[in-house]
Design a protein around this motif. Structure first.
Motif, PDB file in Angstrom:
ATOM      1  N   GLN A   2       0.842  -1.187   0.000  1.00  0.00           N
ATOM      2  CA  GLN A   2       0.000   0.000   0.000  1.00  0.00           C
ATOM      3  C   GLN A   2       0.886   1.248   0.000  1.00  0.00           C
ATOM      4  OE1 GLN A   2      -2.338   1.564   3.570  1.00  0.00           O
ATOM      5  NE2 GLN A   2      -3.973   0.545   2.404  1.00  0.00           N
ATOM      6  N   LEU A   3       0.606   2.142  -0.937  1.00  0.00           N
ATOM      7  CA  LEU A   3       1.330   3.409  -1.027  1.00  0.00           C
ATOM      8  C   LEU A   3       0.426   4.604  -0.758  1.00  0.00           C
ATOM      9  CD1 LEU A   3       3.564   2.754  -4.175  1.00  0.00           C
ATOM     10  CD2 LEU A   3       4.230   2.606  -1.766  1.00  0.00           C
ATOM     11  N   LEU A   4      -0.871   4.348  -0.635  1.00  0.00           N
ATOM     12  CA  LEU A   4      -1.837   5.412  -0.381  1.00  0.00           C
ATOM     13  C   LEU A   4      -2.911   4.862   0.549  1.00  0.00           C
ATOM     14  CD1 LEU A   4      -2.246   8.357  -1.338  1.00  0.00           C
ATOM     15  CD2 LEU A   4      -3.830   7.467  -3.059  1.00  0.00           C
ATOM     16  N   THR A   5      -2.989   5.395   1.745  1.00  0.00           N
ATOM     17  CA  THR A   5      -3.946   4.886   2.731  1.00  0.00           C
ATOM     18  C   THR A   5      -5.365   5.328   2.358  1.00  0.00           C
ATOM     19  OG1 THR A   5      -3.945   6.820   4.200  1.00  0.00           O
ATOM     20  CG2 THR A   5      -2.149   5.199   4.477  1.00  0.00           C
ATOM     21  N   PRO A   6      -6.378   4.694   2.951  1.00  0.00           N
ATOM     22  CA  PRO A   6      -7.757   5.102   2.679  1.00  0.00           C
ATOM     23  C   PRO A   6      -8.040   6.559   3.007  1.00  0.00           C
ATOM     24  CG  PRO A   6      -7.741   2.927   3.673  1.00  0.00           C
ATOM     25  CD  PRO A   6      -6.334   3.435   3.735  1.00  0.00           C
ATOM     26  N   ASP A   7      -7.241   7.157   3.905  1.00  0.00           N
ATOM     27  CA  ASP A   7      -7.410   8.568   4.251  1.00  0.00           C
ATOM     28  C   ASP A   7      -6.650   9.502   3.321  1.00  0.00           C
ATOM     29  OD1 ASP A   7      -9.056   7.965   6.412  1.00  0.00           O
ATOM     30  OD2 ASP A   7      -7.335   7.660   7.742  1.00  0.00           O
ATOM     31  N   GLY A   8      -5.952   8.941   2.339  1.00  0.00           N
ATOM     32  CA  GLY A   8      -5.217   9.769   1.390  1.00  0.00           C
ATOM     33  C   GLY A   8      -3.823  10.144   1.821  1.00  0.00           C
ATOM     34  N   ASP A   9      -3.271   9.442   2.819  1.00  0.00           N
ATOM     35  CA  ASP A   9      -1.896   9.700   3.250  1.00  0.00           C
ATOM     36  C   ASP A   9      -0.933   8.870   2.420  1.00  0.00           C
ATOM     37  OD1 ASP A   9      -2.639  11.483   5.298  1.00  0.00           O
ATOM     38  OD2 ASP A   9      -3.118   9.807   6.631  1.00  0.00           O
TER      39      ASP A   9
END
Length: 361
Positions: A2-9
């Motif tokens: 994962q390079l982009l979390t569900p929160d957009g981090d």
């Protein structure tokens, strides 16, 4: 991965136990274009479902929820690579530069869903579950035999399939052949959790990407709702294949937000709470949050994307409705490139049969 979390981090990079580092290095404009791709693909998919509900298409297979897996992997392909889709890869088709109206001819029943596979490096849609993996494997073996691997500029092949297809014999046979012959292929499994009405636990007791080890090549699971990770993992696997390092299996862990097809009713077999939990992982929402947090885009940009996509969808709808109805005899027209005596005889018999009916007053 994962390079982009569900929160957009943003996660800058991920390194595996094998020493492989996954990351992306896009410009601000490239990040914005990925967002545009995601929104466009979702809107065109929604148009397909709407047209089916209005009686303009016989069937539609929605990709809702799987946009990041398709756009990320589709953008990771290089021009010389060949893709073998199922019947749901509208996002990959869009990324390959094919006019999005092409699959609508198939689902409307006005043609046989044909486009020039060689010109677009994108094979025809395949409705027979799993069979495209064998087609892709044979093609990949041919790439090797033609001496088109072994360099960064070599060719690679990607085969798309769903979690349900992993239970098909064709898929397992393609794993065997690809592993044994070191074929330059990436097996891209979109695990959307439901093989029509059967959950993943009815398909496998172990994570799907673990299967690759039994066939002698690596497997990796990626967050299929993360367009950046989907891109990074697919690009690395394709580069490995083109340089002669053999197959990779990618399990894109995602979710089918809608029905399997327009003929399906998912409320009969899955809980609404499950769907709601996956909405929090929506691929477009997280990309939008990332762009806002990084100040790469603002509300003006998002509004312009929505307006542009609305016009694209309207144009698509008008062109679909304008498709001419085919004459029944046209089904004989594109079977063999240079014709066939047997086919000619069948066509003549059909025309005679058709002419035997008196026209209605």
């Amino acid at each position: 991965m994962q390079l982009l979390t569900p929160d957009g981090d943003r996660v800058e990079s991920v390194t595996t136990e094998d020493g492989v580092t996954y990351t992306v290095n896009f410009t601000d404009e490239e990040y914005r274009e990925l967002y545009r791709d995601l929104v466009t693909v979702r809107r065109l998919d929604a148009e397909g479902l709407a047209l089916q509900r209005q009686g303009e298409l016989g069937l539609w297979a929605s990709l809702l929820g799987q946009e990041a897996a398709q756009v990320g992997s589709g953008r990771a392909l290089r021009p010389q690579d060949m893709a073998f889709p199922t019947y749901r890869e509208h996002g990959v088709l869009y990324c390959r530069g094919i006019d999005p109206i092409m699959p609508f001819g198939l689902f409307r029943g006005v043609d046989q869903g044909g486009w020039d596979s060689n010109a677009h490096k994108f094979n025809l849609y395949t409705l027979v579950i799993g069979s495209q993996t064998l087609h892709a494997t044979g093609y990949a073996m041919g790439v090797t035999m033609d001496g088109k691997t072994g360099s960064p500029d070599g060719e690679a092949v990607i085969a798309y399939f769903g979690d349900g297809a992993t239970s098909q014999g064709e898929v397992n046979e393609s794993f065997v052949w690809s592993g044994v012959f070191n074929a330059p292929i990436v097996f891209f499994c979109q695990n959307n959790q439901w093989a029509i009405s059967q959950p993943l636990e009815r398909q496998s007791r172990a994570p799907l990407y673990h299967r690759a080890g039994g066939y002698g090549f690596p497997g990796v699971r990626v967050d299929g709702n993360d367009v950046l990770a989907s891109y990074a993992v697919t690009r690395h696997a394709l580069d490995e294949a083109r340089q002669g390092h053999g197959p990779t299996m990618i399990e894109a862990y995602t979710y089918r937000m809608g029905a399997h097809t327009s003929s399906d009713d998912p409320t009969r077999y899955r809980a609404s709470g499950e769907v709601e939990s996956w909405k929090a992982k929506d691929p477009i929402s997280r990309m939008r949050a990332f762009l806002l947090k990084q100040r790469i885009a603002g509300e003006d940009f998002f509004g312009q994307v929505e307006e542009d996509v609305r016009k694209i969808a309207l144009d698509l709808r008008e062109r679909v409705l304008a498709m001419p109805d085919p004459q029944p005899v046209e089904m004989f027209g594109h079977v063999y490139p240079t014709g066939s005596p047997q086919l000619d005889a069948q066509r003549d018999e059909f025309l005679a049969y058709q002419a035997s009916f008196h026209p209605e007053p």
